[in-house]
Design a protein around this motif. Structure first.
Motif, PDB file in Angstrom:
ATOM      1  N   ALA A  68      -9.097   7.526   7.571  1.00 25.16           N
ATOM      2  CA  ALA A  68      -9.501   7.720   6.175  1.00 25.16           C
ATOM      3  C   ALA A  68     -10.934   7.233   5.955  1.00 25.16           C
ATOM      4  N   SER A  69     -11.873   7.896   6.600  1.00 26.97           N
ATOM      5  CA  SER A  69     -13.281   7.536   6.449  1.00 26.97           C
ATOM      6  C   SER A  69     -13.780   7.997   5.079  1.00 26.97           C
ATOM      7  N   ALA A  70     -14.970   7.582   4.722  1.00 25.05           N
ATOM      8  CA  ALA A  70     -15.538   7.959   3.419  1.00 25.05           C
ATOM      9  C   ALA A  70     -15.609   9.473   3.261  1.00 25.05           C
ATOM     10  N   SER A  71     -15.994  10.186   4.305  1.00 23.52           N
ATOM     11  CA  SER A  71     -16.097  11.645   4.190  1.00 23.52           C
ATOM     12  C   SER A  71     -14.719  12.288   4.041  1.00 23.52           C
ATOM     13  N   VAL A  72     -13.684  11.717   4.676  1.00 17.25           N
ATOM     14  CA  VAL A  72     -12.326  12.225   4.520  1.00 17.25           C
ATOM     15  C   VAL A  72     -11.853  11.986   3.090  1.00 17.25           C
ATOM     16  N   LEU A  73     -12.090  10.791   2.584  1.00 16.05           N
ATOM     17  CA  LEU A  73     -11.702  10.485   1.200  1.00 16.05           C
ATOM     18  C   LEU A  73     -12.420  11.398   0.212  1.00 16.05           C
ATOM     19  N   ASP A  74     -13.694  11.686   0.474  1.00 12.76           N
ATOM     20  CA  ASP A  74     -14.436  12.619  -0.385  1.00 12.76           C
ATOM     21  C   ASP A  74     -13.812  14.012  -0.347  1.00 12.76           C
ATOM     22  N   GLU A  75     -13.435  14.473   0.833  1.00 12.66           N
ATOM     23  CA  GLU A  75     -12.827  15.801   0.974  1.00 12.66           C
ATOM     24  C   GLU A  75     -11.462  15.845   0.281  1.00 12.66           C
ATOM     25  N   GLN A  76     -10.681  14.789   0.419  1.00 13.20           N
ATOM     26  CA  GLN A  76      -9.389  14.734  -0.263  1.00 13.20           C
ATOM     27  C   GLN A  76      -9.578  14.765  -1.779  1.00 13.20           C
ATOM     28  N   GLN A  77     -10.587  14.067  -2.260  1.00 14.05           N
ATOM     29  CA  GLN A  77     -10.883  14.081  -3.693  1.00 14.05           C
ATOM     30  C   GLN A  77     -11.285  15.480  -4.140  1.00 14.05           C
ATOM     31  N   ALA A  78     -12.143  16.119  -3.377  1.00 14.31           N
ATOM     32  CA  ALA A  78     -12.621  17.459  -3.737  1.00 14.31           C
ATOM     33  C   ALA A  78     -11.495  18.495  -3.707  1.00 14.31           C
ATOM     34  N   ARG A  79     -10.496  18.312  -2.834  1.00 14.83           N
ATOM     35  CA  ARG A  79      -9.418  19.286  -2.672  1.00 14.83           C
ATOM     36  C   ARG A  79      -8.158  18.929  -3.456  1.00 14.83           C
ATOM     37  N   GLY A  80      -8.186  17.826  -4.194  1.00 16.43           N
ATOM     38  CA  GLY A  80      -7.061  17.476  -5.056  1.00 16.43           C
ATOM     39  C   GLY A  80      -5.911  16.748  -4.388  1.00 16.43           C
ATOM     40  N   SER A  81      -6.114  16.236  -3.181  1.00 14.79           N
ATOM     41  CA  SER A  81      -5.015  15.544  -2.492  1.00 14.79           C
ATOM     42  C   SER A  81      -5.228  14.034  -2.401  1.00 14.79           C
ATOM     43  N   ALA A  82      -6.266  13.513  -3.048  1.00 14.04           N
ATOM     44  CA  ALA A  82      -6.605  12.090  -2.907  1.00 14.04           C
ATOM     45  C   ALA A  82      -5.481  11.166  -3.360  1.00 14.04           C
ATOM     46  N   ALA A  83      -4.890  11.433  -4.502  1.00 14.18           N
ATOM     47  CA  ALA A  83      -3.841  10.541  -5.014  1.00 14.18           C
ATOM     48  C   ALA A  83      -2.625  10.549  -4.106  1.00 14.18           C
ATOM     49  N   ALA A  84      -2.199  11.728  -3.666  1.00 13.66           N
ATOM     50  CA  ALA A  84      -1.030  11.817  -2.784  1.00 13.66           C
ATOM     51  C   ALA A  84      -1.300  11.119  -1.452  1.00 13.66           C
ATOM     52  N   GLN A  85      -2.488  11.297  -0.901  1.00 14.46           N
ATOM     53  CA  GLN A  85      -2.811  10.670   0.378  1.00 14.46           C
ATOM     54  C   GLN A  85      -2.954   9.158   0.238  1.00 14.46           C
ATOM     55  N   ALA A  86      -3.471   8.685  -0.876  1.00 15.70           N
ATOM     56  CA  ALA A  86      -3.571   7.241  -1.113  1.00 15.70           C
ATOM     57  C   ALA A  86      -2.174   6.628  -1.180  1.00 15.70           C
ATOM     58  N   ARG A  87      -1.235   7.297  -1.849  1.00 16.94           N
ATOM     59  CA  ARG A  87       0.154   6.821  -1.900  1.00 16.94           C
ATOM     60  C   ARG A  87       0.750   6.788  -0.493  1.00 16.94           C
ATOM     61  N   ARG A  88       0.494   7.826   0.274  1.00 19.94           N
ATOM     62  CA  ARG A  88       1.017   7.899   1.641  1.00 19.94           C
ATOM     63  C   ARG A  88       0.493   6.746   2.486  1.00 19.94           C
ATOM     64  N   ARG A  89      -0.800   6.482   2.387  1.00 18.91           N
ATOM     65  CA  ARG A  89      -1.374   5.374   3.158  1.00 18.91           C
ATOM     66  C   ARG A  89      -0.762   4.040   2.743  1.00 18.91           C
ATOM     67  N   ALA A  90      -0.475   3.882   1.464  1.00 19.32           N
ATOM     68  CA  ALA A  90       0.048   2.619   0.959  1.00 19.32           C
ATOM     69  C   ALA A  90       1.548   2.444   1.190  1.00 19.32           C
ATOM     70  N   GLU A  91       2.313   3.543   1.186  1.00 21.62           N
ATOM     71  CA  GLU A  91       3.763   3.448   1.185  1.00 21.62           C
ATOM     72  C   GLU A  91       4.442   3.810   2.500  1.00 21.62           C
ATOM     73  N   ALA A  92       3.766   4.434   3.405  1.00 19.28           N
ATOM     74  CA  ALA A  92       4.432   5.000   4.580  1.00 19.28           C
ATOM     75  C   ALA A  92       4.809   3.983   5.640  1.00 19.28           C
ATOM     76  N   GLY A  93       4.434   2.750   5.478  1.00 17.30           N
ATOM     77  CA  GLY A  93       4.731   1.761   6.516  1.00 17.30           C
ATOM     78  C   GLY A  93       3.598   1.680   7.510  1.00 17.30           C
ATOM     79  N   PRO A  94       3.626   0.680   8.370  1.00 18.86           N
ATOM     80  CA  PRO A  94       2.474   0.456   9.239  1.00 18.86           C
ATOM     81  C   PRO A  94       2.271   1.512  10.320  1.00 18.86           C
ATOM     82  N   ASN A  95       3.329   2.081  10.876  1.00 20.47           N
ATOM     83  CA  ASN A  95       3.209   3.088  11.937  1.00 20.47           C
ATOM     84  C   ASN A  95       2.270   2.641  13.053  1.00 20.47           C
ATOM     85  N   ASP A  96       2.341   1.370  13.409  1.00 24.54           N
ATOM     86  CA  ASP A  96       1.528   0.864  14.512  1.00 24.54           C
ATOM     87  C   ASP A  96       2.390   0.291  15.636  1.00 24.54           C
TER      88      ASP A  96
END
Length: 188
Positions: free
Chosen positions: A10-38
């Motif tokens: 989730a680099s700055a350019s990826v976040l910018d693209e998600q914002q421009a394409r309308g998926s920023a909020a959904a992707q932010a929730r996914r990053r916060a809620e999906a668990g560590p996956n590490d």
């Protein structure tokens, strides 16, 4: 902890693209809620044990991406523990592109696809290249490591199960035969 795989990418350019394409909020929730996956769980470990091929992505010191297909018997990518994987690197076309890239930039992405079930697992890892005599103790007795030119140890940083929407089902001959005639597509 947040979703490690998504956080890595989730680099700055990826976040910018998600914002421009309308998926920023959904992707932010996914990053916060999906668990560590590490750290691999039983589902991921079983999936990896059944795979007979993968795509290995590296990047050159100059920043050029490179993808190489690797294959072997099912389970050729060994899970040593939930955060460590090991694979034999066998002699091939002698270009040594992946190994050379990993010397300069010791990071890789792996994509493992199960075409019949249309599932895809993506891994991102830091990499260490080892001589065969440097195999970790956990690798003792593992099949498929003999005859390796080198070993590739992957220290997992994150993983993600990816969308299956555009995966075309493909079958090895043994998978096709095992699936039975009802799996065969109808003739027009």
């Amino acid at each position: 902890m947040a979703h490690a795989h998504a956080q890595i990418y989730a680099s700055a350019s990826v976040l910018d693209e998600q914002q421009a394409r309308g998926s920023a909020a959904a992707q932010a929730r996914r990053r916060a809620e999906a668990g560590p996956n590490d750290c691999l769980g039983p589902r991921e470990i079983d999936y990896l044990a059944a795979r007979d091929s993968l795509y290995l992505a590296t990047v050159s010191a100059d920043g050029w991406p490179y993808v190489q297909h690797r294959g072997g018997p099912p389970g050729f990518l060994h899970v040593l523990d939930p955060r460590t994987l090991l694979m034999a690197d066998r002699p091939g076309n002698r270009q040594h592109l992946s190994a050379g890239h990993l010397q300069a930039v010791p990071r890789a992405a792996l994509i493992l696809v199960d075409y019949p079930t249309r599932r895809r697992l993506k891994l991102v890892a830091e990499v260490t290249l080892l001589r065969p005599d440097q195999a970790p103790a956990a690798a003792s007795g593992l099949p498929g490591l003999d005859g390796a030119e080198r070993l590739i140890r992957f220290d997992l940083r994150g993983y993600d199960w990816n969308c299956s929407q555009f995966i075309t089902p493909r079958y090895r001959a043994d998978e096709w035969l095992a699936a039975g005639p009802e799996t065969a597509p109808a003739c027009p």
